[in-house]
Write an enzyme that holds these catalytic residues in place. Structure first.
Site, PDB file in Angstrom:
ATOM      1  N   ASP A 111       0.843  -0.963   0.146  1.00  0.00           N
ATOM      2  CA  ASP A 111       0.016   0.372   0.070  1.00  0.00           C
ATOM      3  C   ASP A 111       0.914   1.033   0.002  1.00  0.00           C
ATOM      4  O   ASP A 111       1.894   1.190   1.085  1.00  0.00           O
ATOM      5  CB  ASP A 111      -0.757   0.079   1.354  1.00  0.00           C
ATOM      6  CG  ASP A 111      -2.306   0.814   0.921  1.00  0.00           C
ATOM      7  OD1 ASP A 111      -1.977   1.646   0.715  1.00  0.00           O
ATOM      8  OD2 ASP A 111      -2.710   0.385   1.604  1.00  0.00           O
ATOM      9  N   HIS A 150      -0.148   4.550  -0.452  1.00  0.00           N
ATOM     10  CA  HIS A 150      -1.191   5.415   0.568  1.00  0.00           C
ATOM     11  C   HIS A 150      -0.521   5.958   1.674  1.00  0.00           C
ATOM     12  O   HIS A 150      -0.369   5.250   2.578  1.00  0.00           O
ATOM     13  CB  HIS A 150      -2.540   5.152   0.796  1.00  0.00           C
ATOM     14  CG  HIS A 150      -3.451   4.878  -0.359  1.00  0.00           C
ATOM     15  ND1 HIS A 150      -3.357   3.358  -0.993  1.00  0.00           N
ATOM     16  CD2 HIS A 150      -4.068   6.031  -1.545  1.00  0.00           C
ATOM     17  CE1 HIS A 150      -4.025   3.933  -2.107  1.00  0.00           C
ATOM     18  NE2 HIS A 150      -4.159   4.909  -2.079  1.00  0.00           N
ATOM     19  N   SER A 201      -5.430  -4.046   2.121  1.00  0.00           N
ATOM     20  CA  SER A 201      -4.789  -3.734   3.512  1.00  0.00           C
ATOM     21  C   SER A 201      -5.519  -4.388   4.701  1.00  0.00           C
ATOM     22  O   SER A 201      -4.584  -4.634   5.639  1.00  0.00           O
ATOM     23  CB  SER A 201      -4.526  -2.034   3.638  1.00  0.00           C
ATOM     24  OG  SER A 201      -3.693  -2.043   2.091  1.00  0.00           O
TER      25      SER A 201
HETATM   26 CO1  B1M Z   1      -5.448   5.642  -4.134  1.00  0.00          CO
HETATM   27  N1  B1M Z   1      -6.844   4.668  -3.886  1.00  0.00           N
HETATM   28  N2  B1M Z   1      -4.565   3.942  -5.336  1.00  0.00           N
HETATM   29  N3  B1M Z   1      -4.477   6.866  -4.970  1.00  0.00           N
HETATM   30  N4  B1M Z   1      -6.656   6.669  -3.314  1.00  0.00           N
HETATM   31  C1  B1M Z   1      -8.083   5.386  -2.625  1.00  0.00           C
HETATM   32  C2  B1M Z   1      -7.317   4.123  -1.267  1.00  0.00           C
HETATM   33  C3  B1M Z   1      -9.494   4.185  -3.414  1.00  0.00           C
HETATM   34  C4  B1M Z   1     -10.612   4.767  -2.237  1.00  0.00           C
HETATM   35  C5  B1M Z   1      -9.918   4.934  -4.057  1.00  0.00           C
HETATM   36  C6  B1M Z   1     -11.362   4.685  -5.545  1.00  0.00           C
HETATM   37  O1  B1M Z   1     -11.597   3.579  -5.828  1.00  0.00           O
HETATM   38  N5  B1M Z   1     -12.459   5.708  -4.984  1.00  0.00           N
HETATM   39  C7  B1M Z   1      -9.450   3.565  -3.997  1.00  0.00           C
HETATM   40  C8  B1M Z   1      -9.348   1.780  -3.287  1.00  0.00           C
HETATM   41  C9  B1M Z   1      -9.984   0.570  -3.926  1.00  0.00           C
HETATM   42  C10 B1M Z   1      -9.885  -0.530  -2.593  1.00  0.00           C
HETATM   43  O2  B1M Z   1      -9.275  -0.881  -1.964  1.00  0.00           O
HETATM   44  N6  B1M Z   1     -11.291  -1.224  -2.736  1.00  0.00           N
HETATM   45  C11 B1M Z   1      -7.880   3.790  -4.488  1.00  0.00           C
HETATM   46  C12 B1M Z   1      -6.635   2.359  -5.710  1.00  0.00           C
HETATM   47  C13 B1M Z   1      -8.161   1.824  -6.621  1.00  0.00           C
HETATM   48  C14 B1M Z   1      -5.213   2.469  -5.388  1.00  0.00           C
HETATM   49  C15 B1M Z   1      -4.797   2.140  -6.643  1.00  0.00           C
HETATM   50  C16 B1M Z   1      -4.276   0.512  -6.529  1.00  0.00           C
HETATM   51  C17 B1M Z   1      -4.881   2.998  -8.376  1.00  0.00           C
HETATM   52  C18 B1M Z   1      -4.392   1.971  -9.455  1.00  0.00           C
HETATM   53  O3  B1M Z   1      -2.872   1.916  -9.144  1.00  0.00           O
HETATM   54  N7  B1M Z   1      -5.306   1.645  -9.991  1.00  0.00           N
HETATM   55  C19 B1M Z   1      -3.202   2.667  -6.312  1.00  0.00           C
HETATM   56  C20 B1M Z   1      -2.419   1.704  -5.226  1.00  0.00           C
HETATM   57  C21 B1M Z   1      -1.304   1.557  -5.918  1.00  0.00           C
HETATM   58  C22 B1M Z   1      -0.414   0.686  -3.998  1.00  0.00           C
HETATM   59  O4  B1M Z   1      -0.951   1.381  -2.731  1.00  0.00           O
HETATM   60  N8  B1M Z   1      -0.163   0.094  -4.211  1.00  0.00           N
HETATM   61  C23 B1M Z   1      -3.519   4.269  -5.951  1.00  0.00           C
HETATM   62  C24 B1M Z   1      -2.539   5.252  -5.665  1.00  0.00           C
HETATM   63  C25 B1M Z   1      -2.865   6.449  -4.975  1.00  0.00           C
HETATM   64  C26 B1M Z   1      -1.902   7.451  -5.356  1.00  0.00           C
HETATM   65  C27 B1M Z   1      -0.929   7.097  -5.364  1.00  0.00           C
HETATM   66  C28 B1M Z   1      -2.680   8.310  -6.758  1.00  0.00           C
HETATM   67  C29 B1M Z   1      -2.060   8.636  -4.591  1.00  0.00           C
HETATM   68  C30 B1M Z   1      -1.579   8.404  -3.382  1.00  0.00           C
HETATM   69  C31 B1M Z   1      -0.675   9.470  -2.691  1.00  0.00           C
HETATM   70  C32 B1M Z   1      -0.192   9.431  -1.920  1.00  0.00           C
HETATM   71  O5  B1M Z   1      -0.466   9.125  -0.776  1.00  0.00           O
HETATM   72  N9  B1M Z   1       0.832  10.027  -1.652  1.00  0.00           N
HETATM   73  C33 B1M Z   1      -3.597   7.619  -4.310  1.00  0.00           C
HETATM   74  C34 B1M Z   1      -5.306   8.270  -2.914  1.00  0.00           C
HETATM   75  C35 B1M Z   1      -4.912  10.019  -2.971  1.00  0.00           C
HETATM   76  C36 B1M Z   1      -6.605   7.746  -2.973  1.00  0.00           C
HETATM   77  C37 B1M Z   1      -7.326   8.984  -2.133  1.00  0.00           C
HETATM   78  C38 B1M Z   1      -8.136   9.705  -3.414  1.00  0.00           C
HETATM   79  C39 B1M Z   1      -7.154  10.131  -1.815  1.00  0.00           C
HETATM   80  C40 B1M Z   1      -6.630   8.956  -0.332  1.00  0.00           C
HETATM   81  C41 B1M Z   1      -5.693  10.402   0.700  1.00  0.00           C
HETATM   82  O6  B1M Z   1      -4.489  10.476   0.894  1.00  0.00           O
HETATM   83  N10 B1M Z   1      -6.871  10.493   2.090  1.00  0.00           N
HETATM   84  C42 B1M Z   1      -7.631   7.486  -1.834  1.00  0.00           C
HETATM   85  C43 B1M Z   1      -9.814   8.111  -2.032  1.00  0.00           C
HETATM   86  C44 B1M Z   1     -10.175   7.400  -0.551  1.00  0.00           C
HETATM   87  O7  B1M Z   1      -9.361   7.468   0.453  1.00  0.00           O
HETATM   88  N11 B1M Z   1     -11.654   7.952  -0.116  1.00  0.00           N
HETATM   89  C45 B1M Z   1      -7.826   6.969  -2.881  1.00  0.00           C
HETATM   90  C46 B1M Z   1      -6.906  11.649   3.039  1.00  0.00           C
HETATM   91  C47 B1M Z   1      -5.714  11.237   3.520  1.00  0.00           C
HETATM   92  C48 B1M Z   1      -6.054  11.865   4.654  1.00  0.00           C
HETATM   93  O8  B1M Z   1      -7.161  10.506   4.377  1.00  0.00           O
HETATM   94  O9  B1M Z   1      -6.206   8.461   4.355  1.00  0.00           O
HETATM   95  O10 B1M Z   1      -7.908   8.005   5.312  1.00  0.00           O
HETATM   96  P1  B1M Z   1      -6.633   8.736   4.941  1.00  0.00           P
HETATM   97  O11 B1M Z   1      -6.717   9.089   6.942  1.00  0.00           O
HETATM   98  C49 B1M Z   1      -7.606   9.906   7.468  1.00  0.00           C
HETATM   99  C50 B1M Z   1      -7.663   8.540   8.584  1.00  0.00           C
HETATM  100  O12 B1M Z   1      -7.620   7.394   7.250  1.00  0.00           O
HETATM  101  C51 B1M Z   1      -7.153   8.271   9.132  1.00  0.00           C
HETATM  102  O13 B1M Z   1      -6.560   9.366   9.551  1.00  0.00           O
HETATM  103  C52 B1M Z   1      -7.139  10.326   8.523  1.00  0.00           C
HETATM  104  C53 B1M Z   1      -7.536  11.611   8.753  1.00  0.00           C
HETATM  105  O14 B1M Z   1      -7.285  12.511   9.925  1.00  0.00           O
HETATM  106  N12 B1M Z   1      -6.354   7.550   9.387  1.00  0.00           N
HETATM  107  C54 B1M Z   1      -5.375   6.904  10.605  1.00  0.00           C
HETATM  108  C55 B1M Z   1      -5.323   7.423   8.463  1.00  0.00           C
HETATM  109  N13 B1M Z   1      -4.437   6.028   9.182  1.00  0.00           N
HETATM  110  C56 B1M Z   1      -4.634   5.568  10.340  1.00  0.00           C
HETATM  111  C57 B1M Z   1      -3.548   5.567  11.122  1.00  0.00           C
HETATM  112  C58 B1M Z   1      -3.824   5.886  12.330  1.00  0.00           C
HETATM  113  C59 B1M Z   1      -5.064   6.097  12.930  1.00  0.00           C
HETATM  114  C60 B1M Z   1      -5.499   6.573  11.981  1.00  0.00           C
HETATM  115  O15 B1M Z   1      -3.208   4.542  12.662  1.00  0.00           O
HETATM  116  C61 B1M Z   1      -2.350   4.530  12.738  1.00  0.00           C
END
Ligand code: B1M
Length: 215
Positions: free
Chosen positions: A98, A100, A151
């Protein structure tokens, strides 16, 4: 567009031009964390929706993520930090497979600014690396982040591995990331893990849980 709408738009459009100026202006009325939570994360949410529905292609998602990261770096030095230090140490990683890391890095910032020492291992971390760092750095807690549905399975395997190594009692685990749900962690994963495992919906809940674990 008005300032805050413009900032949100910059995340969606992946537009860095004038970003810092807008952020500086925003900070005159709203604290940096609130700008992240209410404005920038709203933009990332839209990006996720557009990507999920096929209206946005991956390179543009990456561009948005980069603008998000630049914005957070610009705001970070202006965030309030507590004076207390040494409340505990957490090893933090995005799990194997992963990439992200925006959420994980926000957790790092919030915990670091609130008295915790964070050992941030980065992305795609296999459990062996997480365990080695936790032992080496004498961590109090292991934190794992992951956004992909797969994940959540990796996290389950990681907990089983910690059990197998006899480390579950030593390391409470904090989990977060968009693909997890509270019920998956509290029902499925607490069943698996022989130690304490908690779910944080966001970085602030992560902080509250760390405080609870460390008291
Ligand atoms: Co990705 N991606 N992505 N992506 N991406 C998602 C996660 C996705 C939901 C988008 C979608 O389809 N709508 C989807 C996953 C679907 C699934 O698994 N069913 C997805 C996909 C499919 C993919 C790829 C597979 C795409 C591809 O290659 N075809 C690929 C995966 C690569 C891999 O990981 N092997 C990929 C790639 C990417 C980018 C590189 C382009 C980029 C990431 C850049 C980076 O992080 N450096 C990216 C992005 C930006 C996203 C979305 C649009 C935004 C994620 C984000 O940063 N959110 C995302 C859509 C979504 O999440 N709905 C998506 C903002 C962030 C602050 O939120 O990380 O949730 P989040 O963190 C929150 C809480 O969750 C919590 O605190 C934070 C807020 O306070 N939290 C914790 C998180 N970790 C915590 C740990 C803790 C406590 C709290 O304690 C340990």
């Amino acid at each position: 567009l008005p300032l805050f709408e413009r900032l949100e738009r910059r995340i969606v459009d992946g537009d860095r031009n004038g970003l810092d100026t807008d952020l500086d202006q925003a900070m005159q009325t709203v604290p940096p964390l609130q700008i992240i939570n209410e404005t920038l994360l709203a933009g990332m949410k839209t990006v996720g929706e557009l990507f999920g529905s096929g209206q946005m292609q991956l390179p543009f998602v990456l561009q948005s993520a980069e603008v998000m990261k630049a914005a957070v770096s610009h705001l970070e030095p202006h965030m309030e930090a507590t004076d207390d230090a040494g409340k505990g140490r957490i090893v933090l990683a995005t799990v194997k497979g992963d990439v992200h890391d925006i959420g994980k890095n926000l957790v790092d910032i919030i915990l670091s600014n609130n008295g915790y020492e964070v050992v941030n291992l980065g992305i795609k971390q296999p459990i062996a690396a997480i365990v080695d760092a936790a032992v080496d750095k004498k961590a109090d807690v292991i934190g794992m982040s992951g956004l992909l549905v797969k994940s959540t399975v990796v996290m389950k395997e990681n907990l089983a591995e910690l059990n197998a190594r006899g480390m579950a009692e030593q390391f409470p685990v904090l989990l977060g990331g968009a693909a997890l749900t509270r019920s998956y962690v509290e029902n499925d994963l607490t069943e698996v893990y022989h130690g304490e495992v908690s779910y944080a919906r966001d970085a602030f809940e992560g902080l509250r849980l760390m405080d609870a674990i460390m008291t």
